[in-house]
Design an enzyme around this catalytic site. Structure first.
Site, mmCIF file in Angstrom:
data_model
loop_
_atom_site.group_PDB
_atom_site.id
_atom_site.type_symbol
_atom_site.label_atom_id
_atom_site.label_comp_id
_atom_site.label_asym_id
_atom_site.label_seq_id
_atom_site.Cartn_x
_atom_site.Cartn_y
_atom_site.Cartn_z
ATOM 1 N N TYR A 53 0.851 -1.185 0.000
ATOM 2 C CA TYR A 53 0.000 0.000 0.000
ATOM 3 C C TYR A 53 0.893 1.242 0.000
ATOM 4 O O TYR A 53 1.397 1.683 1.040
ATOM 5 C CB TYR A 53 -0.931 0.005 1.206
ATOM 6 C CG TYR A 53 -1.968 -1.092 1.201
ATOM 7 C CD1 TYR A 53 -2.255 -1.815 0.044
ATOM 8 C CD2 TYR A 53 -2.668 -1.412 2.356
ATOM 9 C CE1 TYR A 53 -3.206 -2.819 0.039
ATOM 10 C CE2 TYR A 53 -3.629 -2.416 2.359
ATOM 11 C CZ TYR A 53 -3.888 -3.115 1.202
ATOM 12 O OH TYR A 53 -4.836 -4.112 1.209
ATOM 13 N N HIS A 128 -1.027 -12.253 0.226
ATOM 14 C CA HIS A 128 -1.862 -11.228 -0.398
ATOM 15 C C HIS A 128 -2.670 -11.738 -1.594
ATOM 16 O O HIS A 128 -3.853 -11.454 -1.712
ATOM 17 C CB HIS A 128 -0.981 -10.053 -0.837
ATOM 18 C CG HIS A 128 -1.697 -8.758 -0.937
ATOM 19 N ND1 HIS A 128 -1.091 -7.542 -0.732
ATOM 20 C CD2 HIS A 128 -2.990 -8.463 -1.204
ATOM 21 C CE1 HIS A 128 -1.969 -6.562 -0.881
ATOM 22 N NE2 HIS A 128 -3.124 -7.092 -1.173
ATOM 23 N N SER A 208 -13.080 -4.128 0.810
ATOM 24 C CA SER A 208 -14.041 -3.281 0.068
ATOM 25 C C SER A 208 -15.471 -3.691 0.399
ATOM 26 O O SER A 208 -16.287 -3.909 -0.501
ATOM 27 C CB SER A 208 -13.795 -3.356 -1.442
ATOM 28 O OG SER A 208 -12.612 -2.704 -1.801
ATOM 29 N N PRO A 209 -15.827 -3.785 1.681
ATOM 30 C CA PRO A 209 -17.168 -4.256 2.041
ATOM 31 C C PRO A 209 -18.284 -3.296 1.664
ATOM 32 O O PRO A 209 -19.450 -3.691 1.658
ATOM 33 C CB PRO A 209 -17.082 -4.414 3.568
ATOM 34 C CG PRO A 209 -16.046 -3.418 3.984
ATOM 35 C CD PRO A 209 -15.026 -3.457 2.877
ATOM 36 N N LEU A 210 -17.919 -2.057 1.339
ATOM 37 C CA LEU A 210 -18.926 -1.073 0.917
ATOM 38 C C LEU A 210 -18.878 -0.831 -0.592
ATOM 39 O O LEU A 210 -19.557 0.059 -1.099
ATOM 40 C CB LEU A 210 -18.718 0.245 1.662
ATOM 41 C CG LEU A 210 -18.879 0.160 3.181
ATOM 42 C CD1 LEU A 210 -18.498 1.482 3.837
ATOM 43 C CD2 LEU A 210 -20.295 -0.240 3.558
ATOM 44 N N GLY A 211 -18.069 -1.594 -1.301
ATOM 45 C CA GLY A 211 -18.013 -1.471 -2.748
ATOM 46 C C GLY A 211 -16.741 -0.891 -3.303
ATOM 47 O O GLY A 211 -16.569 -0.820 -4.513
#
Length: 289
Positions: A53, A128, A208-211
């Site tokens: 990252y 990863h 990315s649980p919200l998209g």
């Protein structure tokens, strides 16, 4: 905050994904640290990072170091904070991503992460992403060696399919602690992996649980049932999404990314937000039920 299990560790039911604080569009460090401190204030004790990252060349481990500095500067107790990192994906700073599942590299990367994070042993290290050039068992075997050597305390995998989950657990001698896969209303195709984790008692960490970056803000527009529940209950659609994921199984621990204190505070509140049976019935079609 409600607690869930990752292997031997007890962590908050909602974690914090650190990636937005280090890649394109990242905020200044002061805001990032404020975001991490807001998460800790809210009871978040799981923070997810990776050595890849970063934004610019030569920044390997940028997010790991940022999070480590923020946790060290926090005035409260951080003994129970689990900072989970990943190895096996590289980002040279030109916007590209690529994999390196070579066992020797993975062991070297793990030790470099521990040094950057200022720890003797990493609490959770995750592979990863599979490298198609390297047998999966060989890559995961490096994590077994790292466990045996005490470089890491727990091992996980990411972006894995059901067969790889079972294979990894076998290679690790039953010590697979977590699976981190993409999962959200926009990406439910990894639900079979979630089911395998339920069967095996392994933590499932939706990334990315919200998209995803740039899409979380309009999740209620794209998926109207979540907005409908949110409007009826007086909360955000994002809270409803995270609460729905938590309700799918007690092994689920979403790790929404954030780069603003307000974002992680809203997400953290989902851990205490209980959906009713009527709410869940309205949301069930998202999975094709």
């Amino acid at each position: 905050m409600d607690q869930r299990r990752i292997g031997t560790a007890s962590v908050s039911a909602i974690g914090l994904g650190g990636m937005p604080m280090s890649i394109e569009g990242r905020p200044d460090e002061a805001r990032s640290i404020a975001t991490i401190h807001a998460a800790l204030d809210a009871g978040v004790t799981l923070i997810d990072t990776a050595d890849a990252y970063l934004l610019n060349p030569g920044e390997t481990g940028h997010n790991e170091q940022l999070i480590s500095r923020a946790v060290a500067a926090y005035p409260g107790d951080t003994d129970d904070v689990l900072v989970a990192t990943k190895a096996g994906t590289l980002r040279p700073g030109d916007g590209t991503w690529y994999q390196n599942g070579d066992p020797a590299y993975l062991k070297q990367a793990a030790k470099a992460s521990a040094l950057r994070m200022g720890v003797d042993s990493i609490g959770l290290l995750q592979f990863h992403r599979p490298d198609p050039r390297v047998p999966y068992a060989d890559s995961v075997g490096a994590f077994a060696e790292l466990l045996d050597e005490g470089v890491i305390r727990q091992a996980g995998i990411s972006n894995a399919n059901p067969d790889q989950i079972r294979e990894a657990n076998d290679v690790l001698g039953g010590r697979l602690a977590s699976v981190q896969n993409q999962f959200s209303p926009a990406f439910v195709s990894s639900y079979p992996e979630l089911e395998v984790c339920v069967e095996m008692g392994i933590a499932f960490l939706p990334w990315s649980p919200l998209g995803g970056i740039g899409r979380a803000g309009d999740v209620g527009t794209r998926f109207a049932p979540f907005q409908q529940v949110a409007d009826a209950r007086g909360v955000s659609a994002q809270q409803v999404v995270l609460a729905w994921e938590l309700a799918l199984a007690d092994v689920v621990i979403p790790i929404p990314g954030a780069s603003r204190p307000s974002s992680i505070l809203d997400s953290a509140a989902a851990a205490e937000f209980a959906l009713t049976e009527d709410d869940l019935a309205l949301l069930a079609p998202v999975l094709g039920d």
